[in-house]
Design a protein around this motif. Structure first.
Motif, PDB file in Angstrom:
ATOM      1  N   SER A 166       0.928  -1.130  -0.013  1.00  0.00           N
ATOM      2  CA  SER A 166       0.035  -0.082   0.101  1.00  0.00           C
ATOM      3  C   SER A 166       0.426   1.279  -0.330  1.00  0.00           C
ATOM      4  CB  SER A 166      -0.552   0.066   0.954  1.00  0.00           C
ATOM      5  OG  SER A 166      -0.240   0.041   2.572  1.00  0.00           O
ATOM      6  N   GLU A 167       1.701   0.807   0.178  1.00  0.00           N
ATOM      7  CA  GLU A 167       3.044   2.533   0.806  1.00  0.00           C
ATOM      8  C   GLU A 167       3.475   2.649  -1.080  1.00  0.00           C
ATOM      9  OE1 GLU A 167       7.373   3.641   2.681  1.00  0.00           O
ATOM     10  OE2 GLU A 167       6.185   1.647   3.236  1.00  0.00           O
ATOM     11  N   VAL A 168       3.311   1.399  -1.919  1.00  0.00           N
ATOM     12  CA  VAL A 168       3.875   2.126  -3.389  1.00  0.00           C
ATOM     13  C   VAL A 168       2.272   2.808  -3.737  1.00  0.00           C
ATOM     14  CG1 VAL A 168       3.675   1.124  -5.516  1.00  0.00           C
ATOM     15  CG2 VAL A 168       5.413   0.053  -3.865  1.00  0.00           C
ATOM     16  N   VAL A 222      -8.132   9.039  -6.945  1.00  0.00           N
ATOM     17  CA  VAL A 222      -6.889   9.513  -6.397  1.00  0.00           C
ATOM     18  C   VAL A 222      -6.521  10.229  -5.170  1.00  0.00           C
ATOM     19  CG1 VAL A 222      -4.803  11.141  -6.871  1.00  0.00           C
ATOM     20  CG2 VAL A 222      -5.863   9.692  -8.805  1.00  0.00           C
ATOM     21  N   GLY A 223      -7.404  10.502  -4.827  1.00  0.00           N
ATOM     22  CA  GLY A 223      -7.447  10.739  -2.910  1.00  0.00           C
ATOM     23  C   GLY A 223      -7.597  10.037  -1.648  1.00  0.00           C
ATOM     24  N   CYS A 224      -8.173   8.435  -1.715  1.00  0.00           N
ATOM     25  CA  CYS A 224      -7.902   7.664  -1.649  1.00  0.00           C
ATOM     26  C   CYS A 224      -6.475   7.083  -1.148  1.00  0.00           C
ATOM     27  CB  CYS A 224      -9.141   6.339  -1.571  1.00  0.00           C
ATOM     28  SG  CYS A 224     -10.865   7.074  -1.335  1.00  0.00           S
ATOM     29  N   PHE A 225      -5.408   6.580  -2.401  1.00  0.00           N
ATOM     30  CA  PHE A 225      -4.460   6.110  -2.015  1.00  0.00           C
ATOM     31  C   PHE A 225      -3.691   6.093  -0.472  1.00  0.00           C
ATOM     32  CE2 PHE A 225      -5.060   5.010  -6.116  1.00  0.00           C
ATOM     33  CZ  PHE A 225      -4.190   3.989  -6.986  1.00  0.00           C
ATOM     34  N   ASP A 226      -3.725   7.405  -0.483  1.00  0.00           N
ATOM     35  CA  ASP A 226      -3.043   7.852   0.751  1.00  0.00           C
ATOM     36  C   ASP A 226      -3.948   7.164   1.876  1.00  0.00           C
ATOM     37  OD1 ASP A 226      -5.136   9.184   1.135  1.00  0.00           O
ATOM     38  OD2 ASP A 226      -3.667  10.861   1.866  1.00  0.00           O
ATOM     39  N   GLU A 227      -5.283   6.722   2.322  1.00  0.00           N
ATOM     40  CA  GLU A 227      -6.048   6.166   3.257  1.00  0.00           C
ATOM     41  C   GLU A 227      -6.057   4.532   2.932  1.00  0.00           C
ATOM     42  OE1 GLU A 227      -9.985   7.335   3.153  1.00  0.00           O
ATOM     43  OE2 GLU A 227      -9.629   9.495   2.470  1.00  0.00           O
ATOM     44  N   ILE A 228      -5.758   3.608   2.294  1.00  0.00           N
ATOM     45  CA  ILE A 228      -5.747   2.701   2.426  1.00  0.00           C
ATOM     46  C   ILE A 228      -3.779   2.924   2.927  1.00  0.00           C
ATOM     47  CG2 ILE A 228      -4.731   0.434   0.438  1.00  0.00           C
ATOM     48  CD1 ILE A 228      -6.315   2.307  -2.092  1.00  0.00           C
ATOM     49  N   ASP A 229      -2.648   2.594   2.686  1.00  0.00           N
ATOM     50  CA  ASP A 229      -1.846   2.690   3.681  1.00  0.00           C
ATOM     51  C   ASP A 229      -2.275   2.628   5.250  1.00  0.00           C
ATOM     52  OD1 ASP A 229       0.971   2.324   3.454  1.00  0.00           O
ATOM     53  OD2 ASP A 229       0.850   4.217   3.998  1.00  0.00           O
ATOM     54  N   VAL A 230      -3.225   3.524   5.296  1.00  0.00           N
ATOM     55  CA  VAL A 230      -3.362   4.434   6.559  1.00  0.00           C
ATOM     56  C   VAL A 230      -4.333   3.491   7.423  1.00  0.00           C
ATOM     57  CG1 VAL A 230      -4.441   5.667   7.937  1.00  0.00           C
ATOM     58  CG2 VAL A 230      -3.497   6.493   5.976  1.00  0.00           C
ATOM     59  N   SER A 232      -3.519   0.182   6.769  1.00  0.00           N
ATOM     60  CA  SER A 232      -3.133  -0.915   6.968  1.00  0.00           C
ATOM     61  C   SER A 232      -2.212  -1.167   8.381  1.00  0.00           C
ATOM     62  CB  SER A 232      -2.343  -2.096   6.326  1.00  0.00           C
ATOM     63  OG  SER A 232      -1.135  -0.327   6.248  1.00  0.00           O
ATOM     64  N   GLY A 233      -2.880   0.159   9.717  1.00  0.00           N
ATOM     65  CA  GLY A 233      -1.968   0.068  10.321  1.00  0.00           C
ATOM     66  C   GLY A 233      -3.555   0.207  11.832  1.00  0.00           C
ATOM     67  N   PHE A 234      -4.002  -0.207  11.982  1.00  0.00           N
ATOM     68  CA  PHE A 234      -5.571  -0.490  12.297  1.00  0.00           C
ATOM     69  C   PHE A 234      -5.624  -2.095  12.562  1.00  0.00           C
ATOM     70  CE2 PHE A 234      -6.224   3.310  10.616  1.00  0.00           C
ATOM     71  CZ  PHE A 234      -6.256   4.770  11.834  1.00  0.00           C
ATOM     72  N   ASP A 235      -6.521  -2.319  13.800  1.00  0.00           N
ATOM     73  CA  ASP A 235      -7.077  -3.531  14.408  1.00  0.00           C
ATOM     74  C   ASP A 235      -7.936  -4.463  13.036  1.00  0.00           C
ATOM     75  OD1 ASP A 235      -5.540  -4.200  16.087  1.00  0.00           O
ATOM     76  OD2 ASP A 235      -6.807  -4.033  16.928  1.00  0.00           O
ATOM     77  N   GLY A 236      -7.960  -5.354  12.206  1.00  0.00           N
ATOM     78  CA  GLY A 236      -8.789  -5.008  10.730  1.00  0.00           C
ATOM     79  C   GLY A 236      -8.772  -5.065   9.981  1.00  0.00           C
ATOM     80  N   GLY A 237      -7.747  -3.927   9.358  1.00  0.00           N
ATOM     81  CA  GLY A 237      -8.050  -3.233   8.893  1.00  0.00           C
ATOM     82  C   GLY A 237      -7.075  -3.269   7.228  1.00  0.00           C
ATOM     83  N   GLU A 238      -6.977  -5.107   7.213  1.00  0.00           N
ATOM     84  CA  GLU A 238      -6.103  -5.515   6.046  1.00  0.00           C
ATOM     85  C   GLU A 238      -8.031  -6.061   5.437  1.00  0.00           C
ATOM     86  OE1 GLU A 238      -5.054  -9.562   5.179  1.00  0.00           O
ATOM     87  OE2 GLU A 238      -3.652  -8.778   6.234  1.00  0.00           O
ATOM     88  N   VAL A 239      -8.680  -6.258   6.193  1.00  0.00           N
ATOM     89  CA  VAL A 239      -9.962  -6.469   5.726  1.00  0.00           C
ATOM     90  C   VAL A 239     -10.770  -4.983   5.337  1.00  0.00           C
ATOM     91  CG1 VAL A 239     -12.574  -7.171   5.775  1.00  0.00           C
ATOM     92  CG2 VAL A 239     -10.668  -8.308   6.982  1.00  0.00           C
TER      93      VAL A 239
END
Length: 115
Positions: free
Chosen positions: A32-34, A62-70, A72-79
């Protein structure tokens, strides 16, 4: 490397690039960092977000790409991350379906500087 095209072709190229990055993230090939540092990089996303030639849906993507990365840091974030990726892929496909390919000149010029 520098790629150039007419502004009227930007919707096609950006939506195609976003779709490819999202699919790579979904398959686990890209992190997601990529995605964050490709399309959410401020020097790029700021230009997209203020453009009058880019659809609102593509600006949202485009505005959501940084949110995807964020996520990943939360519980259940992968889903939630996978759900967001699927939603954004659908939006990319809708953007691409709206393009009248007969009326645009899909050409790109490129140059590679080895500096």
């Amino acid at each position: 490397m520098k790629l150039e095209t007419h502004n009227k072709n930007a919707e096609f190229y950006i939506a195609s690039l976003a779709l490819g990055i999202l699919e790579g993230m979904k398959q686990g090939v890209l992190s997601s960092e990529v995605g964050m540092w490709s399309l959410a990089r401020p020097s790029f996303s700021n230009q997209v977000l203020k453009s009058t030639m880019i659809s609102d849906d593509l600006k949202y993507i485009v505005g959501c790409f940084d949110e995807i990365d964020v996520l990943s840091g939360f519980d259940g974030g992968e889903v939630k991350q996978k759900q967001m990726i699927d939603e954004l892929k659908e939006k990319c496909l809708r953007c691409l379906q709206m393009i009248d390919y007969k009326s645009i000149d899909i050409k790109m010029t490129s140059s590679i500087n080895n500096e």
